[in-house]
Structure formats: structure tokens, C-alpha cells
Motif scaffolding. Structure first.
Motif, PDB file in Angstrom:
ATOM      1  N   UNK A   1     -19.009  55.792  -7.127  1.00 34.28           N
ATOM      2  CA  UNK A   1     -18.523  55.155  -5.907  1.00 34.28           C
ATOM      3  C   UNK A   1     -19.099  53.756  -5.711  1.00 34.28           C
ATOM      4  N   UNK A   2     -20.166  53.411  -6.461  1.00 34.58           N
ATOM      5  CA  UNK A   2     -20.756  52.081  -6.340  1.00 34.58           C
ATOM      6  C   UNK A   2     -22.136  52.069  -5.716  1.00 34.58           C
ATOM      7  N   UNK A   3     -22.783  53.218  -5.634  1.00 34.95           N
ATOM      8  CA  UNK A   3     -24.105  53.302  -4.997  1.00 34.95           C
ATOM      9  C   UNK A   3     -25.129  52.397  -5.676  1.00 34.95           C
ATOM     10  N   UNK A   4     -25.218  52.463  -6.979  1.00 31.62           N
ATOM     11  CA  UNK A   4     -26.212  51.670  -7.709  1.00 31.62           C
ATOM     12  C   UNK A   4     -25.901  50.180  -7.616  1.00 31.62           C
ATOM     13  N   UNK A   5     -24.649  49.815  -7.743  1.00 34.74           N
ATOM     14  CA  UNK A   5     -24.259  48.407  -7.652  1.00 34.74           C
ATOM     15  C   UNK A   5     -24.655  47.846  -6.287  1.00 34.74           C
ATOM     16  N   UNK A   6     -24.337  48.580  -5.221  1.00 33.84           N
ATOM     17  CA  UNK A   6     -24.669  48.101  -3.880  1.00 33.84           C
ATOM     18  C   UNK A   6     -26.177  48.077  -3.636  1.00 33.84           C
ATOM     19  N   UNK A   7     -26.875  49.111  -4.091  1.00 31.87           N
ATOM     20  CA  UNK A   7     -28.329  49.139  -3.912  1.00 31.87           C
ATOM     21  C   UNK A   7     -28.983  47.969  -4.637  1.00 31.87           C
TER      22      UNK A   7
ATOM     23  N   UNK B   1     -24.209  54.719   8.099  1.00 28.99           N
ATOM     24  CA  UNK B   1     -23.279  53.664   7.727  1.00 28.99           C
ATOM     25  C   UNK B   1     -22.355  54.186   6.642  1.00 28.99           C
ATOM     26  N   UNK B   2     -21.078  53.900   6.782  1.00 28.99           N
ATOM     27  CA  UNK B   2     -20.101  54.195   5.740  1.00 28.99           C
ATOM     28  C   UNK B   2     -19.737  52.887   5.067  1.00 28.99           C
ATOM     29  N   UNK B   3     -19.762  52.878   3.749  1.00 27.27           N
ATOM     30  CA  UNK B   3     -19.333  51.692   3.013  1.00 27.27           C
ATOM     31  C   UNK B   3     -18.181  52.085   2.106  1.00 27.27           C
ATOM     32  N   UNK B   4     -17.019  51.499   2.388  1.00 23.77           N
ATOM     33  CA  UNK B   4     -15.846  51.661   1.524  1.00 23.77           C
ATOM     34  C   UNK B   4     -15.973  50.575   0.466  1.00 23.77           C
ATOM     35  N   UNK B   5     -16.494  50.969  -0.696  1.00 18.34           N
ATOM     36  CA  UNK B   5     -16.795  50.001  -1.751  1.00 18.34           C
ATOM     37  C   UNK B   5     -15.585  49.827  -2.672  1.00 18.34           C
ATOM     38  N   UNK B   6     -15.062  48.616  -2.653  1.00 20.07           N
ATOM     39  CA  UNK B   6     -13.898  48.300  -3.486  1.00 20.07           C
ATOM     40  C   UNK B   6     -14.377  47.735  -4.808  1.00 20.07           C
ATOM     41  N   UNK B   7     -13.971  48.367  -5.878  1.00 18.41           N
ATOM     42  CA  UNK B   7     -14.382  47.922  -7.215  1.00 18.41           C
ATOM     43  C   UNK B   7     -13.628  46.653  -7.596  1.00 18.41           C
ATOM     44  N   UNK B   8     -14.195  45.883  -8.523  1.00 20.01           N
ATOM     45  CA  UNK B   8     -13.537  44.635  -8.949  1.00 20.01           C
ATOM     46  C   UNK B   8     -12.087  44.860  -9.361  1.00 20.01           C
ATOM     47  N   UNK B   9     -11.217  43.984  -8.877  1.00 22.03           N
ATOM     48  CA  UNK B   9      -9.812  44.045  -9.232  1.00 22.03           C
ATOM     49  C   UNK B   9      -8.999  45.066  -8.463  1.00 22.03           C
ATOM     50  N   UNK B  10      -9.620  45.717  -7.476  1.00 23.44           N
ATOM     51  CA  UNK B  10      -8.892  46.763  -6.757  1.00 23.44           C
ATOM     52  C   UNK B  10      -8.004  46.210  -5.653  1.00 23.44           C
TER      53      UNK B  10
ATOM     54  N   UNK C   1     -16.755  44.117  -0.806  1.00 22.34           N
ATOM     55  CA  UNK C   1     -16.138  43.487  -1.965  1.00 22.34           C
ATOM     56  C   UNK C   1     -17.127  42.434  -2.438  1.00 22.34           C
ATOM     57  N   UNK C   2     -17.889  42.769  -3.450  1.00 24.23           N
ATOM     58  CA  UNK C   2     -18.947  41.868  -3.906  1.00 24.23           C
ATOM     59  C   UNK C   2     -18.408  40.682  -4.683  1.00 24.23           C
ATOM     60  N   UNK C   3     -17.138  40.725  -5.069  1.00 21.87           N
ATOM     61  CA  UNK C   3     -16.541  39.579  -5.758  1.00 21.87           C
ATOM     62  C   UNK C   3     -16.135  38.486  -4.777  1.00 21.87           C
TER      63      UNK C   3
END
Length: 157
Positions: free
Chosen positions: A14-20, A90-99, A121-123
Motif C-alpha cells: 500500500x506504500x507504508x515503507x515509501x511514506x515512512x 490518520x488515513x492516507x490514500x496513497x496513490x502510486x506513481x502513474x496512477x 502523491x509523492x510525485x
């Protein structure tokens, strides 16, 4: 000064590590090859992990339909069972690159719709994510402060 223990939980990939890593300014493996993180999959370990936590961030990918149902389980296990206030969640709807991020309204269960929800959206908008997380941390610290004050007052009276 308060020390806060914030748990990042959610479905696989879901993107936990990327966000952390992003929120802690860790740049290891950013933009590199995807390597899944070995999470704690044994429910018997969860009580030890939850002990003394100050807040919970549930991260999910809104583009994966099963994640919307799974986050209800994460809420039950990590938030309801600890009696955390909504402000500590907190809820984070993490959108992956290109989504193709859409800050669309998500079909969340009623108990989840009360929680703060941010779309990440980290991009495109990384600083918006960081600022929203900092506001959330402020809410957690306020909740911790209020709890400490209530505890001190109960000792005094």
C-alpha cells in the motif's frame, strides 16, 4: 517534551515503507527497484507492537478495491481496540506513481469517514503530504497532552 509512537499499518503493497521513508527524510532506495518490506504478519505480535502507541496511520492504495475493505480490519485491530481518539488516527490514500491521482470521495465505512483522510502523491505534491502529516502529529501531541493533564488532575483530586 513528548515522544510519540506512531504506527504505520495497512494492506500489503500500500506504500507504508515509501511514506515512512519520505516523512522521515530517509532516501534509501528512493526511485530504485521495488523490494517488498517484510512486515509483521503474525497477529500474535500485534499487542506488543501496539503497546504505548500514540497514534495510528492506516495507509492504503485506493486503486485496489480490496484495500477499502481491509482497512476496516486494520481500524478494528489497531484503533478501536486501543481506544484511540479520532484525532490520533490518520488515513492516507496513497496513490502510486502513474496512477492518476484523484482526490475523489471514497466509499468508506461510517466509522472510517470520521477520520482525517489525505490523498498522497509523492510525485506531484510531496510537500502537501508532509504538511498534512505534520498537522496530524500536532493533533497527536495535543491528545497526549490532554491525556496527561487528565491523569495529573485525577491524581491531585
Amino acid at each position: 517534551m513528548f515522544k510519540a509512537k506512531i504506527l504505520f499499518v495497512g494492506p500489503n503493497e500500500s506504500g507504508k515503507t515509501v511514506l515512512a521513508n519520505f516523512l522521515s527524510d530517509t532516501t534509501e532506495n528512493v526511485g530504485g527497484e521495488y523490494r517488498p518490506t517484510q512486515g509483521v504478519r503474525f497477529e500474535s505480535c500485534w499487542p506488543a507492537i501496539m503497546k504505548d502507541s500514540s497514534g495510528v496511520v492506516i495507509i492504503f492504495n485506493p486503486d485496489v478495491p480490496s484495500h477499502l475493505k481491509e482497512i476496516e480490519t486494520w481500524h478494528s485491530m489497531f484503533i478501536s481496540s486501543q481506544g484511540l481518539q479520532d484525532s490520533q488516527c490518520l488515513l492516507i490514500a496513497h496513490h502510486k506513481p502513474g496512477s492518476g491521482v484523484e482526490d475523489r470521495r471514497l466509499p468508506l465505512a461510517s466509522h472510517l469517514s470520521r477520520l482525517l483522510l489525505i490523498h498522497s502523491n509523492l510525485e506531484e505534491e510531496p510537500e502537501d503530504v508532509r504538511q498534512a502529516f505534520c498537522r496530524y502529529l500536532g493533533n497527536v501531541v495535543n491528545a497526549m497532552s490532554e491525556s496527561r493533564e487528565r491523569e495529573e488532575m485525577s491524581i491531585i483530586t
